[in-house]
Motif scaffolding. Structure first.
Motif, mmCIF file in Angstrom:
data_model
loop_
_atom_site.group_PDB
_atom_site.id
_atom_site.type_symbol
_atom_site.label_atom_id
_atom_site.label_comp_id
_atom_site.label_asym_id
_atom_site.label_seq_id
_atom_site.Cartn_x
_atom_site.Cartn_y
_atom_site.Cartn_z
ATOM 1 N N GLU A 1 0.866 -1.177 0.000
ATOM 2 C CA GLU A 1 0.000 0.000 0.000
ATOM 3 C C GLU A 1 0.902 1.227 0.000
ATOM 4 O OE1 GLU A 1 -2.928 -0.070 3.064
ATOM 5 O OE2 GLU A 1 -3.409 -2.195 2.765
ATOM 6 N N VAL A 2 0.727 2.088 -0.996
ATOM 7 C CA VAL A 2 1.595 3.251 -1.179
ATOM 8 C C VAL A 2 0.792 4.519 -0.916
ATOM 9 C CG1 VAL A 2 3.045 4.537 -2.797
ATOM 10 C CG2 VAL A 2 2.994 2.021 -2.886
ATOM 11 N N THR A 3 1.209 5.291 0.073
ATOM 12 C CA THR A 3 0.571 6.573 0.367
ATOM 13 C C THR A 3 1.075 7.622 -0.626
ATOM 14 O OG1 THR A 3 0.363 6.054 2.713
ATOM 15 C CG2 THR A 3 0.266 8.383 2.103
ATOM 16 N N ILE A 4 0.146 8.347 -1.251
ATOM 17 C CA ILE A 4 0.506 9.372 -2.236
ATOM 18 C C ILE A 4 0.516 10.729 -1.532
ATOM 19 C CG2 ILE A 4 -0.035 10.412 -4.459
ATOM 20 C CD1 ILE A 4 0.664 7.410 -4.584
ATOM 21 N N ASP A 5 1.676 11.176 -1.173
ATOM 22 C CA ASP A 5 1.833 12.416 -0.413
ATOM 23 C C ASP A 5 2.092 13.585 -1.358
ATOM 24 O OD1 ASP A 5 2.071 14.202 1.642
ATOM 25 O OD2 ASP A 5 4.102 13.597 2.229
ATOM 26 N N LEU A 6 1.048 13.963 -2.092
ATOM 27 C CA LEU A 6 1.085 15.113 -2.991
ATOM 28 C C LEU A 6 0.053 16.128 -2.510
ATOM 29 C CD1 LEU A 6 1.239 13.266 -6.434
ATOM 30 C CD2 LEU A 6 3.103 14.563 -5.374
ATOM 31 N N PRO A 7 0.357 17.441 -2.638
ATOM 32 C CA PRO A 7 -0.548 18.463 -2.102
ATOM 33 C C PRO A 7 -1.939 18.401 -2.727
ATOM 34 C CG PRO A 7 1.573 19.425 -2.744
ATOM 35 C CD PRO A 7 1.550 18.027 -3.276
ATOM 36 N N ARG A 8 -2.943 18.683 -1.911
ATOM 37 C CA ARG A 8 -4.317 18.872 -2.372
ATOM 38 C C ARG A 8 -4.737 20.286 -2.020
ATOM 39 N NH1 ARG A 8 -6.877 14.358 -4.248
ATOM 40 N NH2 ARG A 8 -6.348 12.313 -3.433
ATOM 41 N N PRO A 9 -5.682 20.867 -2.816
ATOM 42 C CA PRO A 9 -6.309 20.295 -4.005
ATOM 43 C C PRO A 9 -5.309 20.147 -5.151
ATOM 44 C CG PRO A 9 -6.931 22.592 -3.780
ATOM 45 C CD PRO A 9 -6.182 22.226 -2.528
ATOM 46 N N ARG A 10 -5.537 19.136 -5.985
ATOM 47 C CA ARG A 10 -4.604 18.832 -7.062
ATOM 48 C C ARG A 10 -5.096 19.373 -8.388
ATOM 49 N NH1 ARG A 10 -3.455 12.561 -5.282
ATOM 50 N NH2 ARG A 10 -2.517 13.084 -3.261
ATOM 51 N N PRO B 1 -4.201 18.839 -12.292
ATOM 52 C CA PRO B 1 -3.469 17.831 -13.052
ATOM 53 C C PRO B 1 -2.155 18.312 -13.649
ATOM 54 C CG PRO B 1 -5.797 17.646 -13.511
ATOM 55 C CD PRO B 1 -5.623 18.870 -12.655
ATOM 56 N N SER B 2 -2.153 19.493 -14.257
ATOM 57 C CA SER B 2 -0.921 19.959 -14.903
ATOM 58 C C SER B 2 0.175 20.223 -13.883
ATOM 59 C CB SER B 2 -1.204 21.218 -15.739
ATOM 60 O OG SER B 2 -1.734 22.250 -14.916
ATOM 61 N N ARG B 3 -0.157 20.897 -12.780
ATOM 62 C CA ARG B 3 0.867 21.202 -11.778
ATOM 63 C C ARG B 3 1.311 19.940 -11.037
ATOM 64 N NH1 ARG B 3 -2.349 25.851 -10.557
ATOM 65 N NH2 ARG B 3 -3.121 24.850 -8.655
ATOM 66 N N THR B 4 0.355 19.058 -10.744
ATOM 67 C CA THR B 4 0.699 17.830 -10.024
ATOM 68 C C THR B 4 1.660 16.978 -10.837
ATOM 69 O OG1 THR B 4 -1.409 17.821 -8.836
ATOM 70 C CG2 THR B 4 -0.228 15.732 -8.971
ATOM 71 N N ARG B 5 1.419 16.874 -12.141
ATOM 72 C CA ARG B 5 2.282 16.050 -12.988
ATOM 73 C C ARG B 5 3.686 16.641 -13.140
ATOM 74 N NH1 ARG B 5 -2.772 15.207 -16.968
ATOM 75 N NH2 ARG B 5 -3.515 13.207 -16.159
ATOM 76 N N GLU B 6 3.819 17.946 -12.890
ATOM 77 C CA GLU B 6 5.145 18.571 -12.958
ATOM 78 C C GLU B 6 5.944 18.395 -11.673
ATOM 79 O OE1 GLU B 6 4.214 22.595 -13.871
ATOM 80 O OE2 GLU B 6 3.753 22.203 -15.994
ATOM 81 N N ASP B 7 5.283 17.950 -10.600
ATOM 82 C CA ASP B 7 5.957 17.734 -9.326
ATOM 83 C C ASP B 7 6.893 16.528 -9.459
ATOM 84 O OD1 ASP B 7 6.608 16.998 -6.644
ATOM 85 O OD2 ASP B 7 4.763 17.930 -5.917
ATOM 86 N N PRO B 8 8.189 16.676 -9.111
ATOM 87 C CA PRO B 8 9.121 15.534 -9.211
ATOM 88 C C PRO B 8 8.637 14.311 -8.440
ATOM 89 C CG PRO B 8 10.322 17.570 -8.806
ATOM 90 C CD PRO B 8 8.863 17.906 -8.667
ATOM 91 N N ALA B 9 7.909 14.523 -7.337
ATOM 92 C CA ALA B 9 7.411 13.396 -6.552
ATOM 93 C C ALA B 9 6.418 12.559 -7.356
ATOM 94 C CB ALA B 9 6.765 13.894 -5.269
ATOM 95 N N PHE B 10 5.682 13.192 -8.272
ATOM 96 C CA PHE B 10 4.734 12.465 -9.124
ATOM 97 C C PHE B 10 5.476 11.404 -9.930
ATOM 98 C CE2 PHE B 10 2.312 11.799 -13.030
ATOM 99 C CZ PHE B 10 1.021 11.628 -12.555
ATOM 100 N N GLY B 11 6.596 11.811 -10.531
ATOM 101 C CA GLY B 11 7.411 10.867 -11.291
ATOM 102 C C GLY B 11 7.988 9.766 -10.416
ATOM 103 N N ASP B 12 8.366 10.128 -9.199
ATOM 104 C CA ASP B 12 8.904 9.115 -8.275
ATOM 105 C C ASP B 12 7.863 8.052 -7.964
ATOM 106 O OD1 ASP B 12 11.276 10.531 -8.215
ATOM 107 O OD2 ASP B 12 10.820 11.557 -6.319
ATOM 108 N N TYR B 13 6.612 8.485 -7.766
ATOM 109 C CA TYR B 13 5.550 7.523 -7.485
ATOM 110 C C TYR B 13 5.290 6.626 -8.703
ATOM 111 C CZ TYR B 13 4.298 9.838 -3.093
ATOM 112 O OH TYR B 13 4.317 10.347 -1.816
ATOM 113 N N LEU B 14 5.346 7.203 -9.910
ATOM 114 C CA LEU B 14 5.164 6.393 -11.111
ATOM 115 C C LEU B 14 6.217 5.295 -11.191
ATOM 116 C CD1 LEU B 14 4.382 8.997 -13.949
ATOM 117 C CD2 LEU B 14 2.778 7.635 -12.619
ATOM 118 N N VAL B 15 7.463 5.652 -10.904
ATOM 119 C CA VAL B 15 8.557 4.672 -10.978
ATOM 120 C C VAL B 15 8.357 3.589 -9.923
ATOM 121 C CG1 VAL B 15 11.035 4.337 -10.657
ATOM 122 C CG2 VAL B 15 10.198 6.290 -11.973
#
Length: 249
Positions: A215-224, A226-240
């Motif tokens: 189970e992976v907790t997604i610690d990205l700021p809300r409200p999200r 899409p364009s800004r969230t996908r630019e967050d380096p952490a977004f890419g880390d979660y994808l990997v």
């Protein structure tokens, strides 16, 4: 936070073969959780077990600490296909579940109009399914679940058959609705990016007989957004990370 869904050793057999093998997990009230896993691992079956649409062969599932024995009025289900009645217009399709259940409270005209506006369907109230785009039909299907104001919304890969642009737009609509209403949502998806964008937490399941790998907790700021969230380096880390758990990389 209160547990909305508690799964304890849930198991399911089909034809004597184990599809789901002792899955345990918890979804908190108001949480958005996505479920990832290989095709055929029982993700959709797990949703049906939660909804009371199929019986367990082992273990227990509880909704707000009440055991699941049958479909519950406080659970909405969005299927993979929109399943709209072709002879009913948008308004009639939205009200279908209410019309079929004499005990269900009927929304006021103002509440119905607000839901139609929220779904981006204003002006299409009298349109029939064949007059709507694929994305619009899926919005109606989501509205069918929302109109009963469920506490829990289960979504079985509702956008899987759509093109990438329409899927992105509906992800934004779903994100906006959830951020406004904060229902408990469990989304089954094959899209890792979709799971990261929308979720508080992602449950990764194994090949059948399935179990929870992690189970992976997604610690990205809300409200999200899409364009800004996908630019967050952490977004890419979660994808990997999730791709690795899924065996993609």
């Amino acid at each position: 936070m209160t547990a909305a869904i508690t799964i304890q050793g849930a198991a399911k057999l089909f034809g004597g073969r184990s599809v789901i093998g002792e899955v345990s997990a918890e979804v908190r009230d108001h949480e958005f959780v996505s479920v990832l896993g290989p095709s055929g691992c029982g993700k959709s079956t797990l949703l049906r077990l939660i909804a009371g649409l199929a019986p367990l062969d082992g273990g227990e599932i509880r909704l707000f600490d009440q055991p699941v024995r049958a479909p519950a009025a406080n659970v909405g289900f969005v299927f993979q296909t929109s399943n709209l009645l072709p002879w009913c217009d948008v308004r009639a399709n939205l009200l279908l579940g209410v019309d079929l259940d004499p005990g269900a409270p009927r929304p006021s005209e103002a509440a119905l109009a607000e839901l139609i506006a929220t779904l981006g369907l204003s002006g299409f109230e009298e349109s029939f399914p064949h007059e709507l785009s694929g994305g619009m039909r899926h919005r109606v299907a989501i509205g069918q679940a929302l109109i009963r104001n469920p506490r829990i919304l289960l979504m079985d890969e509702p956008f899987g058959a759509l093109d990438a642009l329409t899927r992105d737009r509906l992800n934004m609509e779903l994100l906006r609705i959830w951020q406004r209403d904060r229902k408990t949502v469990v989304l089954v998806t094959h899209s890792i990016a979709e799971a990261v964008l929308l979720s508080d937490r992602v449950i990764v399941m194994s090949e059948r007989p399935s179990r929870v790998i992690e189970e992976v907790t997604i610690d990205l700021p809300r409200p999200r957004d899409p364009s800004r969230t996908r630019e967050d380096p952490a977004f890419g880390d979660y994808l990997v990370r999730l791709s690795g758990l899924m065996g993609v990389v």
